[in-house]
Scaffold this motif. Structure first.
Motif, PDB file in Angstrom:
ATOM      1  N   ALA A   1       2.362 -10.801 -12.428  1.00  0.00           N
ATOM      2  CA  ALA A   1       2.259 -11.623 -13.187  1.00  0.00           C
ATOM      3  C   ALA A   1       2.340 -12.558 -12.043  1.00  0.00           C
ATOM      4  O   ALA A   1       2.441 -11.783 -10.303  1.00  0.00           O
ATOM      5  CB  ALA A   1       3.206 -11.641 -13.610  1.00  0.00           C
ATOM      6  N   PRO A   2       1.713 -13.739 -12.081  1.00  0.00           N
ATOM      7  CA  PRO A   2       1.446 -14.197 -10.017  1.00  0.00           C
ATOM      8  C   PRO A   2       3.417 -14.005  -9.419  1.00  0.00           C
ATOM      9  O   PRO A   2       3.940 -14.882 -10.529  1.00  0.00           O
ATOM     10  CB  PRO A   2       1.219 -15.968 -10.374  1.00  0.00           C
ATOM     11  CG  PRO A   2       0.460 -15.753 -12.006  1.00  0.00           C
ATOM     12  CD  PRO A   2       1.200 -15.218 -12.651  1.00  0.00           C
ATOM     13  N   ASN A   3       3.621 -14.345  -8.277  1.00  0.00           N
ATOM     14  CA  ASN A   3       4.380 -13.159  -7.364  1.00  0.00           C
ATOM     15  C   ASN A   3       5.510 -12.707  -8.530  1.00  0.00           C
ATOM     16  O   ASN A   3       6.642 -12.459  -7.766  1.00  0.00           O
ATOM     17  CB  ASN A   3       5.666 -15.171  -7.414  1.00  0.00           C
ATOM     18  CG  ASN A   3       4.107 -15.883  -6.498  1.00  0.00           C
ATOM     19  OD1 ASN A   3       3.093 -16.938  -6.622  1.00  0.00           O
ATOM     20  ND2 ASN A   3       4.580 -16.076  -5.510  1.00  0.00           N
ATOM     21  N   VAL A   4       5.335 -12.093  -9.442  1.00  0.00           N
ATOM     22  CA  VAL A   4       5.914 -10.672  -9.588  1.00  0.00           C
ATOM     23  C   VAL A   4       5.272  -9.729 -10.097  1.00  0.00           C
ATOM     24  O   VAL A   4       3.935  -9.244 -10.136  1.00  0.00           O
ATOM     25  CB  VAL A   4       6.277 -11.066 -11.046  1.00  0.00           C
ATOM     26  CG1 VAL A   4       6.758 -10.477 -11.869  1.00  0.00           C
ATOM     27  CG2 VAL A   4       7.361 -12.191 -11.238  1.00  0.00           C
ATOM     28  N   TRP A   5       6.239  -8.823  -9.152  1.00  0.00           N
ATOM     29  CA  TRP A   5       5.011  -7.177  -8.774  1.00  0.00           C
ATOM     30  C   TRP A   5       5.787  -6.253  -9.550  1.00  0.00           C
ATOM     31  O   TRP A   5       7.384  -6.440  -9.201  1.00  0.00           O
ATOM     32  CB  TRP A   5       5.335  -7.095  -6.855  1.00  0.00           C
ATOM     33  CG  TRP A   5       3.598  -7.678  -7.184  1.00  0.00           C
ATOM     34  CD1 TRP A   5       3.478  -8.952  -6.581  1.00  0.00           C
ATOM     35  CD2 TRP A   5       2.635  -7.871  -5.818  1.00  0.00           C
ATOM     36  NE1 TRP A   5       2.535  -9.580  -6.357  1.00  0.00           N
ATOM     37  CE2 TRP A   5       1.872  -8.201  -5.069  1.00  0.00           C
ATOM     38  CE3 TRP A   5       2.368  -6.080  -5.246  1.00  0.00           C
ATOM     39  CZ2 TRP A   5       0.506  -8.475  -4.914  1.00  0.00           C
ATOM     40  CZ3 TRP A   5       0.859  -6.045  -4.787  1.00  0.00           C
ATOM     41  CH2 TRP A   5      -0.085  -6.991  -4.496  1.00  0.00           C
ATOM     42  N   ALA A   6       5.777  -5.241  -9.462  1.00  0.00           N
ATOM     43  CA  ALA A   6       6.197  -4.137 -10.419  1.00  0.00           C
ATOM     44  C   ALA A   6       5.895  -2.826  -9.852  1.00  0.00           C
ATOM     45  O   ALA A   6       4.954  -2.242  -9.913  1.00  0.00           O
ATOM     46  CB  ALA A   6       6.051  -4.328 -11.708  1.00  0.00           C
ATOM     47  N   SER A   7       6.553  -1.945  -9.879  1.00  0.00           N
ATOM     48  CA  SER A   7       6.456  -0.083  -9.717  1.00  0.00           C
ATOM     49  C   SER A   7       6.191   0.343 -10.554  1.00  0.00           C
ATOM     50  O   SER A   7       5.968  -0.242 -12.178  1.00  0.00           O
ATOM     51  CB  SER A   7       7.733   0.237  -9.256  1.00  0.00           C
ATOM     52  OG  SER A   7       8.473  -0.272  -9.694  1.00  0.00           O
TER      53      SER A   7
ATOM     54  N   THR B   1       1.186  -1.365   0.112  1.00  0.00           N
ATOM     55  CA  THR B   1       0.339   0.133   0.131  1.00  0.00           C
ATOM     56  C   THR B   1       0.794   1.063  -0.297  1.00  0.00           C
ATOM     57  O   THR B   1       1.822   1.565   0.177  1.00  0.00           O
ATOM     58  CB  THR B   1      -1.040   0.068   1.206  1.00  0.00           C
ATOM     59  OG1 THR B   1      -0.272   0.168   2.758  1.00  0.00           O
ATOM     60  CG2 THR B   1      -1.261  -0.797   1.309  1.00  0.00           C
ATOM     61  N   GLY B   2       0.327   2.450  -0.448  1.00  0.00           N
ATOM     62  CA  GLY B   2       0.997   3.507   0.268  1.00  0.00           C
ATOM     63  C   GLY B   2       1.500   4.174  -1.309  1.00  0.00           C
ATOM     64  O   GLY B   2       0.965   3.913  -2.256  1.00  0.00           O
ATOM     65  N   SER B   3       1.851   5.480  -1.924  1.00  0.00           N
ATOM     66  CA  SER B   3       2.280   5.516  -2.741  1.00  0.00           C
ATOM     67  C   SER B   3       3.317   5.007  -3.858  1.00  0.00           C
ATOM     68  O   SER B   3       3.367   5.751  -4.810  1.00  0.00           O
ATOM     69  CB  SER B   3       2.977   7.511  -2.956  1.00  0.00           C
ATOM     70  OG  SER B   3       3.025   7.878  -1.642  1.00  0.00           O
TER      71      SER B   3
END
Length: 158
Positions: free
Chosen positions: A152-158, A143-145
């Protein structure tokens, strides 16, 4: 968070200010097995579509043979999650043959003193444009700015 960068990281740099701190424990990770308790996709049976391209930066000295699971393609980059040879997990990215954007990073292993716990960032990479890509375990939220989002599953990005 301890970060272990493995093999070719052309165009990327290790980033150890991930938005979530991985769970740490004094219990040693059993080589090649415990990581799948926190990353369910690794339980899926290996399929032909999980095969890595010939030019992959992930060698059998980096990941456990055939442990990788393809989790998706986003904007021309294909991602796999694999069990690392030193324990922990690896995130593999490929933009195609001979691309400078092909890379493999591993983390969350007993040798580096970390652990792949539920809901944690296992490893993160920053590209030359400041975009973060992270391998996360099941149950991760942010969470947050500056929050990461799932690509993708288990892959997160900014």
């Amino acid at each position: 968070m301890t970060v272990v960068a493995v093999l070719t990281l052309t165009g990327c740099t290790a980033h150890d200010d991930a938005p979530a701190t991985p769970h740490r424990t004094s219990t040693a990770v059993t080589k090649h097995t415990d990581v799948s308790d926190s990353i369910a996709v690794l339980h899926r049976t290996f399929a032909a579509s999980d095969a890595l391209p010939d030019d992959s930066t992930a060698g059998d000295d980096t990941v456990v043979l055939n442990s990788q699971r393809r989790v998706g393609t986003v904007d021309g980059t294909t991602y796999w999650v694999a069990v690392g040879q030193e324990g922990g997990a690896c995130l593999i990215a490929s933009d195609g043959p001979d691309s400078a954007e092909n890379w493999t990073v591993c983390g969350g292993n007993a040798a580096d003193g970390s652990f792949v716990g539920r809901g944690s960032v296992v490893i993160s990479m920053l590209d030359e444009h400041g975009h973060q890509t992270s391998l996360v375990s099941d149950g991760f939220t942010d969470t947050g700015s500056d929050a990461l989002h799932q690509i993708a599953p288990n892959v997160w990005a900014s």
